[in-house]
Enzyme design. Structure first.
Site, PDB file in Angstrom:
ATOM      1  N   ASP A  40       0.824  -1.213   0.000  1.00 27.43           N
ATOM      2  CA  ASP A  40       0.000   0.000   0.000  1.00 27.43           C
ATOM      3  C   ASP A  40       0.856   1.259   0.000  1.00 27.43           C
ATOM      4  OD1 ASP A  40       0.865  -0.834   2.573  1.00 27.43           O
ATOM      5  OD2 ASP A  40      -0.435   0.682   3.465  1.00 27.43           O
ATOM      6  N   GLU A  41       0.250   2.336  -0.410  1.00 26.47           N
ATOM      7  CA  GLU A  41       0.798   3.689  -0.258  1.00 26.47           C
ATOM      8  C   GLU A  41       2.267   3.829  -0.660  1.00 26.47           C
ATOM      9  OE1 GLU A  41      -1.684   5.706   3.283  1.00 26.47           O
ATOM     10  OE2 GLU A  41      -0.139   4.310   3.978  1.00 26.47           O
ATOM     11  N   VAL A  42       2.585   3.469  -1.880  1.00 27.39           N
ATOM     12  CA  VAL A  42       3.958   3.643  -2.337  1.00 27.39           C
ATOM     13  C   VAL A  42       4.125   5.066  -2.885  1.00 27.39           C
ATOM     14  CG1 VAL A  42       5.762   2.748  -3.847  1.00 27.39           C
ATOM     15  CG2 VAL A  42       4.032   1.200  -2.907  1.00 27.39           C
TER      16      VAL A  42
END
Lengths: 529, 529
Positions: free
Chosen positions: A325-327
């Site tokens: 997630d959330e790269v």
């Protein structure tokens, strides 16, 4: 004349627990049905509510001196099943509050309307006493039994004759705890596993590492926690700690699914593993800070192969959560080597292709360890090729969730967390908001809805540690527990309030500082500070 | 050669504590100044920040074997002052973590750069060791001293030479706890008094009874708690309990101001005191429910006279809080006898006149007990005639508060709670919002501003009990503590964050489960669950 209550626990074979089936051979009719004082709901304090409950007025007494939990004739599990023996002890203590040394006198006999025996009948051909729970297993009838026991006005333990058929609506009922933003002492983790069992949660999603700290002590790469934890001795989970958590969970029918989130959320990994993270650039020079895992180096994948080989042997569950997630692409964008690689691969300016490139290689690595994997929804959104048994974890959006439709339309199994981020606190009874969520409230076919195997309540760690985690999680997470266990039609918020109030006092009485729903009291208040 | 640190505690005489004045006879210059690892602020972990702090690099060691806290030559308080002796013990234990039995060897001597003695010099002619704290008294230098002690990298207790002048900006720095909506075990109350002392709060506003329950056991009217408490034995404060709370508070320089809120918020009073509350009518008939205190019966005032006579003797503080907030007129409006009375008095339809009629009589009664009173702002708003020394408690509105201007323009002393309702929780670091409040941010003259004697952080009880109160209150209330103690100019939020982070870990180390500000860790994590 004593009465025997027989109830059946179907372990594993059918994938659900067929609850309490009571057969009273006889009972004394003149006995008045005694209602526990604090039970305002007709379902008493049952939580989560079983699929079918029929309570009669007939009450039987239970004595700690004579009451026995025994393996039923024909049960496939016997005294050598330590899982079961542990459960017997645990629930005996919950019901009677500790061991009774001996009968009060030699002439003492069991009373006329007394329940003296609980027969546990394991019908599964494989009792799996030494195995680990999986998505198809369950064991929670003893909890239900203990919830039926109440004290009459003289303090006598009693139970009403009750017919119950029970099984969970969803197979995956999880709690996510985050041990990276704050380290959680083992004692806190175990207390919450205990409480999960009281609420029939069966998955502990252990978000064990993240940016702030790396408390997992790896045998293969001990420098990860030596450098990356808050403290290399006092703030790490040793192999023995991890083993203890897994065994404690197993005895309570709880799976432990670890999450090692990459390529983002990995700042703490970089401290003990040089070259693992991408060096960020400020103009033409490295800035000294680091971004996500470096996806263009072979050493990265060699490291991941060894690391996940270890993880797959340390954690027995069939699944591991790989995050994704959330790269943040800014660091990758700044790095000239990454740019060059992007050009070579023909990714253009689309850094989500680079992300997918990394994840794809990681999934292939993990596949070789024979584990299934769970991933956060972004991995699916980015079009990464996933194994058919992948579980996609939906966390963005609210209660009615489009993403659930997309994921299931693509044929993937999914679990829902989006409406159940319990770290977001607000004034008042927010448990009601969690309770009102209907996980299947999205556009999709029946077949799609069958792909939703459950959900997880997430308590991210920015604002919780050992000082406040337990009362902040309970009974708010109990609302999620009932939503995932009970029938879809169980939506009466008043009835839920009444049962949950008593359920929370039961947690308090069992030593868990579950916070109050509203102005009220418990007969036995929490004694801690 | 040992070094003596002399510091002065001015108790009571001057109305403030003139802090730590250190006189080093000599010290070893070559000693390196040792900075504690976790102190990022130049003020270390001091909380609330003293008025003047000057820290040098010179560090001295402290040994639990040799360190003594002694009464300075010429101090007006000696070993017979149990208040002081108790404080010495408490802070010795905070600094050294318990008693050291004996010196390690007979040849052991104090080291060269060692601080061996803390002299406490009470200059007040009346040492008041057996008296109770009042609005003009203070005693908190030992806390400051203990906050200056840190561990060097070898775990050695050290203190840097520091010159401090200290006194509080506001004299009234309170915490309101509500023991009616949820009963709070004595243990919880004491733990929070202890924590208040660590934060230099000096008023425990005990909102002891309210609608939901009446836990105060009255000697004169025992039926009030017998009928009105959640449970007449397990959920009441006996006279011995109350005494213990008051004494525990006194030893920590904390006043206990009880609140007996009338005429609203009195549902629980009616259970044990028939005819005290107004019977509400549904049409021509009593509905069976009750409203505020019945202001038209003589028996009401006879009861109040006796009741407050008891209260005034049980609670030694010079003030009692009489409430007077949120009076709902609907029940009064429904009652024909009340209507008749309104006509007789010529109140017309203005029920606030009836409210004032009641309050006026109550204030006259309480005045005969020689107590001062505090009241919530509505009583002032309604134009009730107040004694000049009345303290008006402002709770409506936010940080910049018009009401403060009105109350002080009328010449009344006031305290502020409006922006500090800590029961309202939200996601994130809300302590910053409490911290940023400037209590004197209202239109008014200098003389008006002098009438603001302080404020209180209120933790109403709907959603807190023994399970979650302490971590929810701390360190959020610490933000209010600094605002009320430190100079107006102390507003650097980053510096506050750094100091408060260490201060919260100090509370944790002292056994208080103060919750975290953000992702972080404490060297010694909270061990409870």
């Amino acid at each position: 004349m004593s009465t025997t209550l027989k109830f059946t626990v179907l372990l594993l074979a059918l994938g659900f627990c067929q609850g309490l089936q009571h057969n009273y051979d006889n009972y004394i009719e003149e006995e008045e049905g005694v209602e526990p004082v604090s039970q305002a709901s007709k379902y008493g304090s049952l939580w989560p509510l079983p699929q079918k409950v029929q309570t009669s007025e007939v009450s039987l007494k239970l004595s700690g001196f004579s009451f026995k939990i025994v393996d039923a004739k024909g049960s496939s599990a016997g005294p050598s099943c330590s899982l079961l023996q542990n459960a017997y002890r645990r629930y005996y203590e919950y019901v009677f509050g500790g061991a009774k040394k001996q009968k009060p006198s030699k002439t003492w006999r069991t009373g006329p309307s007394e329940l003296t025996e609980l027969q546990v009948w394991i019908t599964s051909p494989d009792s799996e006493c030494d195995g680990f729970p999986s998505v198809t297993s369950d064991e929670s009838c003893l909890e239900t039994f203990s919830q039926l026991v109440y004290e009459d006005e003289y303090g006598a333990k009693s139970i009403n004759s009750t017919a119950i058929i029970d099984f969970p609506r969803f197979a995956h009922r999880g709690i996510l705890l985050d041990t990276s933003r704050h380290f959680l002492p083992i004692k806190v983790i175990l207390a919450n596993l205990e409480t999960m069992a009281m609420n029939k949660f069966n998955v502990f999603h252990w978000h064990i590492v993240d940016d702030p700290s790396f408390p997992y002590l790896s045998r293969t790469f001990p420098q990860l926690s030596q450098q990356g934890s808050y403290h290399p001795y006092t703030h790490v989970y040793t192999p023995a700690d991890v083993k203890m958590v897994i065994e404690f969970a197993r005895l309570r029918g709880i799976r432990v699914i670890p999450e090692f989130d990459t390529p983002g959320h990995t700042q703490s990994w970089g401290k003990g593993q040089p070259d693992l993270l991408t060096p960020c650039y400020s103009g033409a020079e490295p800035s000294g800070s680091f971004g996500p895992v470096n996806p263009i180096l072979n050493t990265t994948y060699e490291f991941m192969e060894q690391f996940f080989k270890e993880v797959s042997s340390v954690f027995p569950d069939a699944y591991v959560h790989l995050g994704g997630d959330e790269v943040d692409f800014n660091c990758w964008k700044s790095n000239p080597d990454i740019k060059k690689f992007m050009d070579q691969q023909g990714f253009g300016q689309d850094y989500s292709k680079l992300e997918s490139f990394y994840i794809q290689k990681l999934l292939d690595i993990v596949t070789t360890t024979k584990k299934g994997y769970m991933i956060w929804q972004e991995v699916f959104d980015n079009g990464v090729k996933l194994k058919p048994d992948t579980v996609v974890h939906v966390w963005i959006g609210g209660g009615s969730n489009e993403e659930m439709g997309k994921v299931t339309a693509a044929g993937y199994t999914t679990i829902l967390s989006a409406p159940w981020y319990l770290d977001y606190i607000s004034y008042g009874q927010d448990w009601q908001r969690y309770y009102k969520v209907e996980p299947l409230n999205f556009n999709g076919t029946e077949a799609q809805k069958k792909l939703v195997i459950g959900g997880e309540a997430c308590l991210w760690g920015e604002y919780v540690d050992g000082t406040n985690l337990t009362p902040r999680l309970w009974p708010r997470a109990s609302a999620v527990a009932e939503r995932l266990w009970s029938a879809k039609e169980v939506t009466d918020i008043n009835d839920a309030f009444n049962r949950l109030s008593v359920h929370r006092c039961r947690m308090v009485e069992r030593g868990i500082p579950a916070e109050p729903l509203f102005s009220s009291y418990c007969p036995r208040e929490y004694k801690g500070v």
